[in-house]
Motif scaffolding. Structure first.
Motif, short mmCIF file in Angstrom:
data_model
loop_
_atom_site.label_atom_id
_atom_site.label_comp_id
_atom_site.label_asym_id
_atom_site.label_seq_id
_atom_site.Cartn_x
_atom_site.Cartn_y
_atom_site.Cartn_z
N THR A 201 33.59 58.14 73.29
CA THR A 201 32.18 58.52 73.37
C THR A 201 31.95 60.02 73.50
O THR A 201 30.81 60.45 73.58
N LEU A 202 33.02 60.81 73.47
CA LEU A 202 32.82 62.26 73.46
C LEU A 202 32.29 62.65 72.09
O LEU A 202 31.15 63.06 71.94
N ARG A 203 33.11 62.47 71.06
CA ARG A 203 32.63 62.68 69.69
C ARG A 203 31.85 61.47 69.19
O ARG A 203 30.99 61.58 68.32
N GLY A 204 32.12 60.31 69.73
CA GLY A 204 31.48 59.09 69.28
C GLY A 204 30.01 58.96 69.64
O GLY A 204 29.31 58.12 69.08
N ALA A 205 29.53 59.78 70.57
CA ALA A 205 28.12 59.70 70.97
C ALA A 205 27.19 59.86 69.77
O ALA A 205 26.18 59.16 69.66
#
Length: 151
Positions: free
Chosen positions: A18-22
């Motif tokens: 969810t760091l880049r996936g946000a």
């Protein structure tokens, strides 16, 4: 050509990382043909990146890939975690009948690439590699300079 959106199946998506996936949680949630049903990240601080949308859209949250992949909450998984985890996680997902989209290079070795390809062939699942770096501003500028003949 007119597409009947009501006849389309809505794809249930899980997002791993969810760091880049946000960004992908937001993008998939804003489409008519998909819904994010679950997110997973090992780092609680990274989960903060999707806290508002997770609460708003009632998205399940996992901090363990095994529980996430066994949940049955999604048809496809978007892998936005560390690149060296993509091949092993993609293989595990496809062995469960889950389609996979990797947002970056998925493997460290050719052997992992071969295993990934063989898993696609064996399971019949869809696998897609979506590399994002060619679209970054500095790469587009370098292409412009090279195409212009000034380099």
């Amino acid at each position: 050509m007119v597409i009947n959106m009501s006849a389309m199946k809505i794809m249930r998506i899980g997002v791993m990382g969810t760091l880049r996936g946000a960004t992908y949680v937001e993008q998939f949630s804003n489409r008519e043909d998909s819904v994010v049903t679950a997110v997973c990240d090992f780092n609680p601080k990274s989960l903060e990146n999707v806290k508002e949308i997770v609460e708003e859209k009632n998205i399940a949250v996992f901090d363990n890939f095994d529980d996430f992949i066994e949940s049955g909450l999604f048809d496809a998984v978007m892998l936005a975690n560390y690149f060296y985890e993509h091949a092993p996680f993609a293989i595990r997902a496809m062995e469960k009948g889950i389609h996979v989209l990797s947002e970056c290079t998925p493997a460290l070795t050719m052997a992992e690439c071969v295993e990934l390809c063989r898993t696609v062939e064996r399971t019949g699942c869809k696998y897609m590699l979506a590399e994002n770096y060619p679209q970054m501003k500095f790469n587009r500028e370098m292409k412009k300079i090279c195409d212009g003949g000034t380099l």
